[in-house]
Scaffold this active site. Structure first.
Site, PDB file in Angstrom:
ATOM      1  N   CYS A  84      -0.862  -3.747 -18.099  1.00 49.84           N
ATOM      2  CA  CYS A  84       0.494  -4.621 -18.796  1.00 49.84           C
ATOM      3  C   CYS A  84       1.592  -3.330 -18.740  1.00 49.84           C
ATOM      4  CB  CYS A  84       0.163  -5.362 -20.003  1.00 49.84           C
ATOM      5  SG  CYS A  84      -0.759  -6.396 -20.041  1.00 49.84           S
ATOM      6  N   ARG A 120      -2.560 -12.462 -14.712  1.00 48.66           N
ATOM      7  CA  ARG A 120      -1.546 -11.547 -14.377  1.00 48.66           C
ATOM      8  C   ARG A 120      -1.376 -12.317 -13.163  1.00 48.66           C
ATOM      9  NH1 ARG A 120      -1.629  -7.072 -16.544  1.00 48.66           N
ATOM     10  NH2 ARG A 120      -3.778  -6.304 -17.026  1.00 48.66           N
TER      11      ARG A 120
HETATM   12  C1  BEZ Z   1      -4.466  -4.103 -19.686  1.00 47.80           C
HETATM   13  O1  BEZ Z   1      -4.711  -2.379 -19.483  1.00 47.80           O
HETATM   14  O2  BEZ Z   1      -2.942  -4.327 -19.986  1.00 47.80           O
HETATM   15  C2  BEZ Z   1      -5.077  -5.299 -19.945  1.00 47.80           C
HETATM   16  C3  BEZ Z   1      -6.875  -5.044 -19.601  1.00 47.80           C
HETATM   17  C4  BEZ Z   1      -8.108  -5.532 -19.580  1.00 47.80           C
HETATM   18  C5  BEZ Z   1      -7.440  -6.544 -20.447  1.00 47.80           C
HETATM   19  C6  BEZ Z   1      -5.968  -6.899 -20.884  1.00 47.80           C
HETATM   20  C7  BEZ Z   1      -4.940  -5.970 -20.587  1.00 47.80           C
END
Ligand code: BEZ
Length: 214
Positions: free
Chosen positions: A51, A128
């Protein structure tokens, strides 16, 4: 799934309006959208690595989106305090400031309204999602990515330019189209138009598939 908690807007639908608490204050989508394109995008959680790379990508493209009359609007199911702490932490660590508003959708109302909560993937975090909304408030393009795969900024920008080019010129954009490439002109609707097309200097693959430069 028939659960009305998880319906999602489709291409061509009017984007469901909402009022939201964001990192720039209270905001109503229809007001924010006025005379602008809007890219509404969700991320699973603040203070997570993928993110952070995505939000940084959006922030770094600030000038591109402004040049394309497009406002950004982020969202996650985190509190406003979490958003502010994350924005501040990234800014202090990297110098990149997330200036676009980020919605704190703690009650998940907007996530559910936009099909961002996909319980097979996560019951508590938005996937996403990317919604490209035109200045008339219509949903023009959707993208959904899972939690473990980051989006492609190049494709988001390409899709936005393709939509705007298509609207402005009443044309379509072929496979892998990039700005500057030829575009597809609508197929002729009469025999007379077909005859005219045959005599034109369009690049013709067949009568229904013809391209021109803009
Ligand atoms: C992330 O790295 O953004 C992420 C990975 C897995 C679940 C939620 C966020």
């Amino acid at each position: 799934m028939e659960d009305s908690n998880y319906i999602m807007p489709r291409i061509g639908d009017q984007a469901p309006d909402f009022k939201a608490t964001t990192t720039i204050g209270e905001l109503t989508l229809s007001e924010y959208n006025k005379d602008h394109w809007v890219i509404l995008f969700s991320h699973p959680a603040d203070f997570t690595p993928v993110c952070t790379t995505e939000m940084t990508g959006f922030a770094l493209e600030k000038d591109f989106f402004a040049q394309h009359n497009t406002k950004l609007l982020g969202l996650s199911i985190d509190s406003i305090h979490s958003h502010i702490a994350w924005v501040n932490a990234v800014h202090e660590k990297t110098g990149v400031l997330f200036e676009f508003p980020i919605i704190a959708d703690l009650d998940m109302k907007i996530s559910k309204l936009y099909g961002m909560l996909q319980p097979g993937e996560s019951e508590t975090a938005a996937v996403r999602a990317v919604f490209i909304i035109d200045p008339k408030g219509k949903v023009r393009l959707l993208m959904y990515y899972p939690l473990n795969v980051g989006r492609n900024m190049d494709e988001i920008k390409r899709a936005l330019i393709a939509l705007q080019t298509s609207d402005d010129n009443k044309v379509a954009c072929p496979l892998d189209w990039r700005p500057g490439d030829k575009v597809i002109v609508p197929a002729p609707k009469t025999i007379e138009a077909l005859t005219e097309r045959k005599a034109s200097d369009l690049e013709m693959v067949d009568w229904y598939l013809a391209k021109k430069s803009l």
